[in-house]
Enzyme design. Structure first.
Site, PDB file in Angstrom:
ATOM      1  N   SER A  34     -12.328  24.361  37.459  1.00 49.77           N
ATOM      2  CA  SER A  34     -12.744  23.351  36.907  1.00 49.77           C
ATOM      3  C   SER A  34     -11.392  22.227  36.275  1.00 49.77           C
ATOM      4  CB  SER A  34     -13.266  23.537  35.432  1.00 49.77           C
ATOM      5  OG  SER A  34     -14.631  24.286  35.772  1.00 49.77           O
ATOM      6  N   GLN A  38      -7.697  27.004  35.557  1.00 46.63           N
ATOM      7  CA  GLN A  38      -7.653  28.342  35.775  1.00 46.63           C
ATOM      8  C   GLN A  38      -7.856  28.858  37.042  1.00 46.63           C
ATOM      9  OE1 GLN A  38     -11.286  30.334  33.920  1.00 46.63           O
ATOM     10  NE2 GLN A  38     -10.230  32.209  33.477  1.00 46.63           N
ATOM     11  N   GLY A  39      -7.248  29.772  37.936  1.00 40.70           N
ATOM     12  CA  GLY A  39      -7.246  30.121  39.178  1.00 40.70           C
ATOM     13  C   GLY A  39      -7.612  31.457  39.073  1.00 40.70           C
ATOM     14  N   GLU A  71     -11.755  34.107  25.421  1.00 39.47           N
ATOM     15  CA  GLU A  71     -12.669  32.977  25.834  1.00 39.47           C
ATOM     16  C   GLU A  71     -14.071  33.159  25.327  1.00 39.47           C
ATOM     17  OE1 GLU A  71     -14.372  31.000  30.047  1.00 39.47           O
ATOM     18  OE2 GLU A  71     -13.331  32.918  30.080  1.00 39.47           O
ATOM     19  N   SER A 107     -11.726  32.722  39.888  1.00 39.33           N
ATOM     20  CA  SER A 107     -12.598  33.028  40.965  1.00 39.33           C
ATOM     21  C   SER A 107     -12.434  32.661  42.349  1.00 39.33           C
ATOM     22  CB  SER A 107     -14.120  31.874  40.543  1.00 39.33           C
ATOM     23  OG  SER A 107     -14.577  32.521  39.417  1.00 39.33           O
ATOM     24  N   SER A 155     -20.514  36.191  34.339  1.00 38.80           N
ATOM     25  CA  SER A 155     -21.972  36.183  33.931  1.00 38.80           C
ATOM     26  C   SER A 155     -22.742  36.990  33.148  1.00 38.80           C
ATOM     27  CB  SER A 155     -22.656  36.262  35.419  1.00 38.80           C
ATOM     28  OG  SER A 155     -22.731  37.525  35.822  1.00 38.80           O
ATOM     29  N   ASN A 156     -23.716  36.617  32.505  1.00 37.23           N
ATOM     30  CA  ASN A 156     -24.533  37.471  31.451  1.00 37.23           C
ATOM     31  C   ASN A 156     -24.850  38.819  31.900  1.00 37.23           C
ATOM     32  OD1 ASN A 156     -24.118  35.262  29.905  1.00 37.23           O
ATOM     33  ND2 ASN A 156     -26.321  34.957  29.533  1.00 37.23           N
ATOM     34  N   GLU A 157     -25.172  38.891  33.311  1.00 38.05           N
ATOM     35  CA  GLU A 157     -25.473  40.209  33.846  1.00 38.05           C
ATOM     36  C   GLU A 157     -24.058  41.234  33.808  1.00 38.05           C
ATOM     37  OE1 GLU A 157     -28.314  37.329  35.329  1.00 38.05           O
ATOM     38  OE2 GLU A 157     -26.013  37.205  35.467  1.00 38.05           O
TER      39      GLU A 157
END
Length: 399
Positions: free
Chosen positions: A161, A126-127, A244, A129, A384-386
């Site tokens: 990853s 996955q490209g 996802e 970030s 992120s959870n935020e």
């Protein structure tokens, strides 16, 4: 809400459980039981076993290799896989690029890519970030300039990853900077052997090579590798992330860890008895189990709602699953760390990677600390959870 399974669903669970018991290779089973890391060869082998059975892509449309299972059957399958435990199929392939291609790809792209994605002949990474554009994905700056029948790409991706194993990357690039930052993003499929593409490893604190930096220096990608329309990549990415997050709760993983912690606590010495005799420890276990049951009920509600309507628009309630699911994965990993105590302190990188014998006993404790620290990332990946809380505030609460 009735959480009881039908007789047919119970029979299905027994069928799945028996298959995992019989089909999972012994060496991979041992790694799973000890919490060791799987090699690329392990994951390819296991996914091809599932592919031969027709179970590699349960959630896909049946026309493209799906099982035709109900949403409840899919949930049972994933829970049993986690509880076995057995390796998950490669999420980048099965849960991300596959569904995007089915929803938005051309017929030619579907015919070429989907069978190879399902069998793991093609390994995707996955490209998304970038430096300065992680959770704020729309801030990405990697540019793609149209040059005839190709795009010419320059820029950098970060925390990619398994890029060192991958054959292909699904990638977001900026093709227009004139409007809002969510606009002007295009979704491309990139062959990892393309000239000008460089992968550099990022070794994490546990000595493991999972993530990478990826650099693009005038990388030429055919326009035919574009998914959907130019400048519509943000819409396709939101659909991908919705898929996802719907599976990222991973209730079965947390259940498996709690079960393992309880089993170990019944044989780990503590005072004049064993750790399981400690009422405070049992209280902590019970608290996690209560939270897990609540999460499971929420997961089933989302499944019921998604089964009643088909849409390419992601359900914002999947953010609830992502937030709570990641928190419980971390809590269950902490329980195991408490059980292992000082025995978890030695770092045996070779044993963690699944090569060589343990340098000391008990071998079950040697992977617990690295996996506990690795679990910290689940509240970041997938948004992120935020960020998930912001999505809920806007989409559900109307703030």
């Amino acid at each position: 809400m009735d959480l009881r399974y039908t007789d047919e669903e119970v029979a299905f669970r027994n069928e799945v459980r028996a298959f995992f018991k019989e089909a999972l290779p012994a060496d991979i089973r041992r790694k799973a039981a000890l919490g060791q890391r799987y090699s690329a060869a392990d994951l390819r082998r296991w996914q091809r076993i599932l592919y031969e059975r027709g179970w590699a892509t349960p959630a896909w449309d049946k026309a493209w290799g799906g099982t035709g299972w109900s949403a409840v059957q899919q949930y049972i399958f994933k829970e049993e896989l986690h509880m076995a435990p057995a390796p998950e199929t490669l999420s980048f392939n099965v849960n991300m690029i596959g569904p995007v291609l089915i929803a938005f790809g051309s017929e030619e792209q579907k015919r070429h890519f989907l069978p190879r994605i399902a069998s793991l002949e093609y390994w995707f990474c996955q490209g998304f970030s970038e430096p300065g554009a992680g959770s704020d994905l729309a801030a990405l700056r990697t540019q793609a300039v149209r040059d005839g029948d190709h795009y010419v790409i320059n820029g950098q991706k970060l925390w990619t990853s398994t890029a060192h194993h991958a054959d292909w990357m699904f990638c977001l690039v900026r093709t227009d900077s004139s409007g809002k930052k969510q606009q002007g993003i295009t979704y491309l499929l990139i062959d990892m052997k393309t000239p000008g593409l460089t992968v550099r490893p990022i070794i994490t604190i546990d000595g493991h090579h999972e993530t990478n930096e990826v650099f693009f220096d005038n990388v030429r990608v055919p326009v035919a590798n574009r998914i959907g329309e130019e400048n519509r990549g943000w819409d396709y990415a939101k659909y991908l992330l919705g898929n996802e997050r719907s599976g990222i709760a991973r209730v079965g993983v947390s259940k498996m860890r709690v079960r393992h912690a309880k089993d170990l606590a019944k044989r780990v010495p503590c005072g004049d008895g064993v750790l399981w005799d400690d009422p405070r420890f049992r209280e902590r276990v019970a608290a996690v189990e209560v939270e897990l049951k609540a999460l499971e009920m929420t997961q089933m509600r989302v499944i019921a709602e998604s089964s009643a309507q088909e849409s390419h628009v992601p359900d914002p309630k999947t953010s609830i699953l992502k937030i709570k699911g990641s928190e419980l994965q971390q809590l269950s990993a902490e329980l195991l760390l408490e059980v292992a105590g000082p025995d978890a302190l030695p770092l045996d990188i070779d044993f963690l990677r699944g090569v060589g014998d343990a340098v000391r006993e008990p071998e079950w404790a040697l992977t617990i600390a690295p996996n506990h620290y690795f679990a910290r990332h689940v509240s970041i990946v997938g948004g992120s959870n935020e960020i998930q809380k912001n999505i809920l505030a806007k989409s559900v609460l109307g703030l």
